[in-house]
Design a protein around this motif. Structure first.
Motif, PDB file in Angstrom:
ATOM      1  N   ASN A 144      -3.522   3.786  -8.961  1.00 20.79           N
ATOM      2  CA  ASN A 144      -4.679   4.861  -9.428  1.00 20.79           C
ATOM      3  C   ASN A 144      -4.198   6.286  -8.785  1.00 20.79           C
ATOM      4  N   ASP A 145      -3.663   6.117  -7.538  1.00 20.71           N
ATOM      5  CA  ASP A 145      -3.419   7.445  -6.752  1.00 20.71           C
ATOM      6  C   ASP A 145      -2.322   8.100  -7.688  1.00 20.71           C
ATOM      7  N   ALA A 191       0.961  -1.272   0.029  1.00 17.47           N
ATOM      8  CA  ALA A 191      -0.050  -0.082  -0.144  1.00 17.47           C
ATOM      9  C   ALA A 191       0.790   1.324  -0.124  1.00 17.47           C
ATOM     10  N   PHE A 240      -4.632  -3.073  -2.624  1.00 14.93           N
ATOM     11  CA  PHE A 240      -3.552  -1.976  -2.278  1.00 14.93           C
ATOM     12  C   PHE A 240      -2.714  -1.266  -3.216  1.00 14.93           C
ATOM     13  N   ARG A 272      -3.306  -1.811  -6.616  1.00 12.68           N
ATOM     14  CA  ARG A 272      -4.454  -0.930  -7.546  1.00 12.68           C
ATOM     15  C   ARG A 272      -4.730   0.358  -6.900  1.00 12.68           C
ATOM     16  N   GLN A 273      -4.983   0.518  -5.692  1.00  9.31           N
ATOM     17  CA  GLN A 273      -5.007   1.674  -5.127  1.00  9.31           C
ATOM     18  C   GLN A 273      -3.846   2.601  -5.228  1.00  9.31           C
ATOM     19  N   ARG A 278     -15.615  -5.210  -6.796  1.00 11.08           N
ATOM     20  CA  ARG A 278     -14.849  -4.344  -5.745  1.00 11.08           C
ATOM     21  C   ARG A 278     -15.168  -4.891  -4.368  1.00 11.08           C
ATOM     22  N   LYS A 285     -15.718   4.478  -0.773  1.00 11.09           N
ATOM     23  CA  LYS A 285     -14.758   4.704  -1.813  1.00 11.09           C
ATOM     24  C   LYS A 285     -14.002   6.139  -1.196  1.00 11.09           C
ATOM     25  N   ARG A 301      -8.247   2.736   3.338  1.00 11.89           N
ATOM     26  CA  ARG A 301      -9.475   2.857   3.002  1.00 11.89           C
ATOM     27  C   ARG A 301     -10.539   2.541   3.757  1.00 11.89           C
TER      28      ARG A 301
END
Lengths: 540, 189
Positions: free
Chosen positions: B138-139, A109, B132, B134-135, B176, B188, A233
């Motif tokens: 995208n960030d 992360a 994570f 992917r997150q 998701r 989200k 999140r």
């Protein structure tokens, strides 16, 4: 107005940066004040010469702070590990494996920016802390109590919070701040005696620095909460953790005062911590949990009621189900015995597939006809709940079975019912409270405790050492020594120098039961004496 | 004097240009690297699935259909070529796995099996890691795009034209949801 975590993070970063610059300015200003006291007016020979003098003083002050910072933080992770007795993760432990996975997830992360290691503090307290040192080691230490009692998501939230402290440099900055202002009071007091006039001014400056530090520390906690939410999140999980922590023991007396700024909640329970306002902001290192939870709940669009409901839901989920079917069985003398639960039935020595059983209704059948009983009988024939290990049982010489009990690897013997446990894993088994104890075990534990207390007193008064038959250690083949678990919890165990510990049948559950129900000590003895007037329980 | 000011202006613009260019390049590399990180985690999932299937097979005889879907989806995901194919195939796989987990809930004897619990823990962890990764991707893409599109960077980017826009890794709404009770509430934000 509900803030998003990005807003909070940005806003707090600004605030922290600003305060930190003020802190640094204050440090150099106090250095100037000290120099004025020691060397007299440095601007006496004109402005340019004075400016140069000031720069020299700044360099000197910076070096001084840096050396102190270096000494303080050079080995800080090792020191913390040593002080708190934290150990590395045990690869054979399921919960520790989960923790290791969670660490890996947090690494993903954060984009693998920084290598962090995780250690476990063997304590039932609930807290976690982070530190990094000069050599570049970063450590997240988490107590066993927290590992055992939090769900996966909740643990992840805690780790993310601590990881954010490390990644954002909070740990390093707070150590730096301590080295700027923490050391100097006793040192200064000695010097200042000679130069009394400006003493008060620099004293006030240093005190102010300390207060500013506390303020920054509080802002950092808010920022780390927001950062943790950015990683996972999942604001609800973190809110749940804080809620849970606020209701539990956080490790007072375990975690010393110089480390408290690094913890997720202040281990010292302080009234100031839970109050808001000017004074609270100045004097305490952690913001009120109530406010932190509120911010997080705002992000999740949830309320305290939902939190409470979820907590209750998980609490009821973990309770064992009480709807087990009971059976009556016909014994060798043709008398009905029971009712027994399936496990109890299987433990009866005379119970076989041919025994007549009844579930209380009119019909009677042979045990082998009932599927549930057939399954238990099968496991009795070939007890393969787990792998057969390479170690023999020290009592009956049958191979021990490798099993997981409270998520820890143990080696029970299916024939005599004894258990082999590693000595260093015992505290973990005791801390984790997944099982509940039947009345039988409780009574047995109580009786054993009393009996052993008597025997122990007798033996000590006669001062003769009874030589018990010593067992052979299944692991290293040396002979084991018979002792008590402790002189409070008098459960007889066999210990080997290599750490292997042997419990006879039910003794492990008895020990757990004793410790969980606090069956020893003054209160218990008092109560027992009231119940049992005939023979007063011996005291130690 | 005027010459000096003009010179200072030019130097400033050049320095700004260099800083912006370098920032864009490093962001582009970070984006590419984080895409590779997703790949690593997806590979991990592909490796775990055959183990899971082989362990579960015996107990779940009646659910051959669900199992086959997982196996097929995995095969497709492994062999997917282009980026868009890959995204679609992985989403399919996530869905199939989610269904498998949901069906597994009906078999209590699976829950008492140490092996399966271990595998499930590993898979949960992998799902989280994919999420994570992917997150993060995208960030970073969002950061990269913002950096490209704000004024005056957009003129600069149009002038050089070496920075292409990266696409987001989008997931379908159904996919998701991680098949687990606790994680179902994951706003989200």
């Amino acid at each position: 107005m509900p803030f998003t975590f990005i807003d909070i993070e940005r806003q707090k970063s600004w605030k922290i940066g600003l305060f930190f610059v003020i802190l640094l300015l204050m440090y150099f200003f106090s250095a100037l004040v000290i120099a004025r006291m020691v060397f007299g007016n440095i601007f006496a020979k004109g402005v340019i010469q004075g400016a140069f003098n000031a720069i020299y003083i700044f360099i000197f002050a910076a070096m001084f702070a840096f050396v102190h910072f270096f000494l303080l933080s050079y080995d800080v992770t090792e020191t913390i590990k040593e002080k708190l007795g934290a150990t590395d993760l045990d690869p054979e432990d399921d919960l520790h494996k989960r923790l290791k996975n969670i660490m890996a997830e947090i690494h993903v992360a954060t984009g693998n920016k920084r290598k962090m290691t995780c250690a476990v503090i063997p304590s039932p307290a609930m807290n976690a802390l982070a530190a990094n040192d000069f050599k570049g080691n970063a450590l997240i230490a988490i107590t066993e109590g927290l590992v055992s009692r939090l769900s996966r998501d909740q643990t992840e939230a805690v780790i993310a919070h601590e990881a954010y402290h490390i990644l954002s440099g909070d740990c390093r900055e707070s150590t730096l701040a301590v080295s700027l202002f923490g050391f100097s009071m006793p040192f200064m007091e000695k010097i200042m005696i000679y130069w009394g006039r400006l003493y008060l001014l620099s004293f006030i400056l240093f005190k102010l620095g300390y207060l500013l530090n506390m303020l920054i520390s509080r802002e950092r906690e808010y920022r780390a909460d927001a950062g943790a939410v950015r990683m996972t999140r999942n604001p609800l999980a973190l809110a749940e953790v804080l809620y849970l922590l606020s209701k539990n023991w956080r490790g007072t007396g375990l975690i010393s005062s110089d480390l408290e700024g690094l913890c997720i909640v202040n281990p010292r329970l302080d009234e100031l911590d839970e109050s808001e306002g000017f004074f609270a902001d100045l004097f305490s290192s952690h913001p009120p949990i109530e406010k932190r939870t509120e911010i997080l709940l705002n992000m999740a669009h949830a309320g305290v009621a939902e939190l409470e409901a979820r907590r209750k839901q998980t609490a009821t989920k973990s309770l064992p189900e009480e709807t087990e079917k009971k059976y009556y069985a016909l014994d060798a003398l043709y008398a009905w015995q029971g009712p027994y639960a399936v496990a109890e039935l299987a433990a009866l020595p005379w119970f076989s597939p041919l025994t007549w059983v009844s579930d209380g209704s009119e019909t009677t059948t042979k045990a082998s006809q009932i599927p549930a009983l057939r399954e238990t009988l099968k496991t009795r024939i070939a007890p393969l709940e787990g792998k057969i290990s390479e170690y023999p049982c020290p009592v009956c010489r049958q191979p021990l079975i490798q099993q997981h009990y409270e998520q820890i690897r143990i080696y029970p013997c299916n024939f005599c019912g004894g258990t082999l446990v590693d000595w260093d894993k015992l505290p973990r088994i005791i801390i984790r409270r997944e099982n509940t104890w039947s009345e039988k075990i409780k009574a047995q534990a109580c009786a054993t405790l009393k009996e052993n207390q008597r025997a122990y007193i007798m033996r000590r008064s006669k001062n003769n050492k009874t030589k018990a038959v010593s067992l052979q250690c299944p692991k290293c083949k040396r002979s084991m020594q018979r002792t008590f678990y402790s002189y409070v919890y008098l459960v007889a165990i066999d210990r080997c120098a290599c750490g292997a510990t042997w419990f006879d049948k039910d003794e492990l559950s008895m020990l757990q039961c004793m410790i969980e129900n606090k069956m020893a000590g003054e209160d218990f003895a008092e109560e027992e004496r009231r119940n049992d007037r005939r023979a007063p329980a011996p005291r130690q | 004097m005027v010459g000096l000011i003009v010179l200072a202006g030019i130097v400033l613009i050049v320095v700004w240009g260099i800083v912006t260019f370098n920032r864009l390049v490093s962001l582009r590399n970070e984006v590419q690297n984080s895409w590779k990180q997703i790949d690593v985690q997806l590979k991990r999932r592909h490796d775990l699935i055959p183990n899971l299937v082989s362990v579960v097979k015996g107990t779940m005889e009646f659910e051959q259909d669900t199992l086959e879907k997982v196996i097929n989806a995995r095969a497709k995901a492994v062999s997917a070529g282009s980026m868009q194919d890959k995204v679609n195939a992985e989403n399919m796989l996530t869905q199939a796995l989610g269904k498998l987990f949901a069906v597994m809930e009906n078999y209590p004897q699976l829950k008492s099996n140490q092996n399966i619990m271990q595998l499930q823990e590993e898979l949960t962890s992998t799902e989280n890691r994919i999420g994570f990764a992917r997150q993060l991707y995208n960030d970073l893409v969002a950061q990269y795009r913002i950096k490209q599109e704000v004024f005056p960077n957009n003129i600069f980017v149009a002038f050089f034209g070496v920075f292409n826009k990266e696409v987001y890794f989008e997931a379908e709404e159904e996919a998701r949801k991680v098949p687990q009770a606790d994680t179902s509430i994951r706003p989200k934000s």
